[in-house]
Design an enzyme around this catalytic site. Structure first.
Site, short mmCIF file in Angstrom:
data_model
loop_
_atom_site.label_atom_id
_atom_site.label_comp_id
_atom_site.label_asym_id
_atom_site.label_seq_id
_atom_site.Cartn_x
_atom_site.Cartn_y
_atom_site.Cartn_z
N HIS A 119 4.23 -10.42 3.28
CA HIS A 119 3.32 -11.30 4.00
C HIS A 119 2.48 -12.21 3.11
O HIS A 119 1.74 -13.06 3.59
CB HIS A 119 2.47 -10.51 5.02
CG HIS A 119 1.36 -9.67 4.48
ND1 HIS A 119 0.07 -10.11 4.41
CD2 HIS A 119 1.35 -8.40 4.02
CE1 HIS A 119 -0.70 -9.12 3.94
NE2 HIS A 119 0.07 -8.07 3.68
N THR A 151 0.84 -1.21 0.00
CA THR A 151 0.00 0.00 0.00
C THR A 151 0.87 1.25 0.00
O THR A 151 0.63 2.19 -0.78
CB THR A 151 -0.95 0.00 1.23
OG1 THR A 151 -1.73 -1.20 1.18
CG2 THR A 151 -1.87 1.20 1.22
N CYS A 162 -8.62 -6.57 2.73
CA CYS A 162 -8.55 -5.12 2.96
C CYS A 162 -9.88 -4.43 2.74
O CYS A 162 -10.10 -3.36 3.25
CB CYS A 162 -7.50 -4.51 2.04
SG CYS A 162 -6.06 -5.52 1.93
C1 LIG Z 1 -2.91 -7.26 -4.86
C2 LIG Z 1 -2.63 -6.56 -3.58
N1 LIG Z 1 -2.13 -5.32 -3.61
C3 LIG Z 1 -1.86 -4.64 -2.47
C4 LIG Z 1 -2.10 -5.19 -1.24
C5 LIG Z 1 -1.81 -4.39 -0.01
O1 LIG Z 1 -0.62 -4.85 0.58
P1 LIG Z 1 -0.11 -4.42 2.02
O2 LIG Z 1 -0.85 -5.27 2.98
O3 LIG Z 1 1.36 -4.79 2.03
O4 LIG Z 1 -0.27 -2.99 2.17
C6 LIG Z 1 -2.60 -6.50 -1.18
C7 LIG Z 1 -2.84 -7.15 0.10
O5 LIG Z 1 -3.69 -7.22 0.78
C8 LIG Z 1 -2.89 -7.20 -2.38
O6 LIG Z 1 -3.41 -8.41 -2.38
#
Ligand SMILES: Cc1ncc(COP(=O)(O)O)c(C=O)c1O
Length: 398
Positions: free
Chosen positions: A205, A76, A340
């Site tokens: 993760h 993100t 998310c």
């Molecule tokens: C395709 C995708 N992009 C971005 C993210 C966001 O990642 P992060 O949790 O490292 O901010 C995720 C995860 O949830 C994801 O699956």
């Protein structure tokens, strides 16, 4: 946790961090706890560990040089940096092209770019199998496009977009091609130095590393006499060669490095195993439940993801039924979209963009496997899903 058995099939949300990764991180909390920017020998030890992790991550993503990687707090943050900082520094063009089925991390930042930064944003539609229509992309590409942002692997359906082709088309009009590789690492062989994209983001993760750490890869190739600059989103101290300030999270970065090394070494066998189990799951569920449809079945898909629509079912109710409160009952952990955005209880916008009706989207679940998933777990999961579906359908018929 008590004795409860957990059959974890939500690996696109996050993955288990195995003992070897945890053990590699531990000394960086209470033994080599120095700040990696400190100029004493103790600090150099932490800096060496960061440098090793950068090489391990570079190998997994197929970077030409480890220095092409900038560590961030996750995907993100990386996406925010690319759209809010890197993009305005590198071009005067004012049009961003993205896709309706992107992760919210992209869509929400694009909405910000539209409202606050004054960019025009085009959200490409997808075909009913989830793939972008390259003819539609060709139609919207023009000399005003600054950035094309299309993810490599979709988090909900596992659809793999033809990223090499998309990068080639973006470059023809002089646009930067940025791709979210978060769901690809460890699940498809990745070679960023050959894929043609200019910038990619990812996190640890999703490939058995810790949460809260990730990165940006940016090509170091000189194009038209220019090198793309990674401008900072976070200022204050000039860490990561001025590209991302803030004390480096040494234990997390070390964990990410070790997870990347393991993912790279085991990739071929893990992919084979997950693909076999994903197909086994889909065959079994189709035989066990009436009215099941595999979404994106005809598109290239990542090995671990199965998105299915089950007729006359509310996925929220199904997910809850699979994690009963009763003591001792096993939990089968699945999802109905992206973690998310799952606070907002509405049918998946990804499936809706693929043309599924509201009811079908609301009746869809995502099962995402990992290298730790076993055939026995799939057997139990399908039995429990079938049982819960039968009960929910009987209840609905009352
Ligand atoms: C395709 C995708 N992009 C971005 C993210 C966001 O990642 P992060 O949790 O490292 O901010 C995720 C995860 O949830 C994801 O699956």
């Amino acid at each position: 946790m008590s004795e409860r058995r957990i059959i974890y099939l939500d690996n696109n949300s996050t993955t288990k961090v195995p003992t070897e990764v945890v053990n590699a991180m531990l000394p960086f909390f209470d033994e080599i706890y120095a700040n990696s920017s400190s100029r004493h020998r103790f600090g150099f030890l932490a800096e060496q560990a960061i440098s090793k992790a950068r090489k391990q991550v570079a190998t997994l993503v197929g970077a030409s040089y480890p220095e092409e990687i900038v560590f961030t707090s996750g995907a993100t943050e990386a996406i925010n940096q690319v759209i809010k900082a890197v993009l305005p520094e590198n071009t005067k063009r004012r049009h961003i092209v993205t896709c309706q089925t992107e992760h919210k991390a992209i869509l929400d930042v694009c909405a910000y770019a539209e409202k606050v930064l004054g960019y025009r944003v085009t959200y490409l539609p997808v075909k009913d199998n989830g793939l972008i229509d390259l003819d539609v992309l060709a139609d919207v590409l023009s000399e005003d496009v600054a950035l094309v942002a299309v993810m490599y692997v979709n988090n909900e359906t596992g659809v793999i977009q033809p990223i090499q082709k998309i990068a080639e088309m973006s470059h023809r009009v002089g646009a930067i091609c940025f791709s979210d590789y978060t769901q690809a690492l460890g699940k498809v062989p990745v070679n960023l130095s050959q894929d043609g994209v200019d910038i990619a983001c990812f996190n640890a993760h999703k490939f058995h590393g810790p949460k809260g750490v990730g990165g940006i890869w940016c090509t170091s190739k000189v194009q038209d006499g220019m090198r793309l600059r990674i401008s900072p989103l976070l200022h204050g101290g000039g860490h990561e060669k001025g590209k991302r300030s803030g004390t480096l999270n040494v234990p997390a970065i070390v964990g990410m490095g070790v997870a990347a090394e393991i993912a790279f070494l085991e990739m071929e066998s893990n992919i084979k195993k997950m693909e076999y189990l994903r197909n086994f799951f889909e065959d079994k569920i189709k035989k066990s439940i009436d009215g099941v449809k595999i979404n994106s079945e005809t598109a290239p898909r990542v090995c671990n993801t199965s998105n299915i629509t089950i007729n006359a079912i509310d996925s929220e109710a199904l997910i809850a039924a699979l994690c009963p409160e009763d003591e001792g009952a096993p939990w089968v952990v699945i999802s109905n979209g992206s973690a998310c955005s799952s606070h907002t209880i509405e049918p998946s916008y990804v499936l809706r963009a693929m043309g599924l009706s509201e009811d079908d989207a609301a009746g869809s679940i995502r099962v995402s496997l990992s290298k730790f998933t076993t055939e026995e777990e799939i057997d139990i999961a399908v039995d429990r899903i079938s049982f819960a579906v039968k009960e929910l359908r009987e209840l609905a018929a009352l």
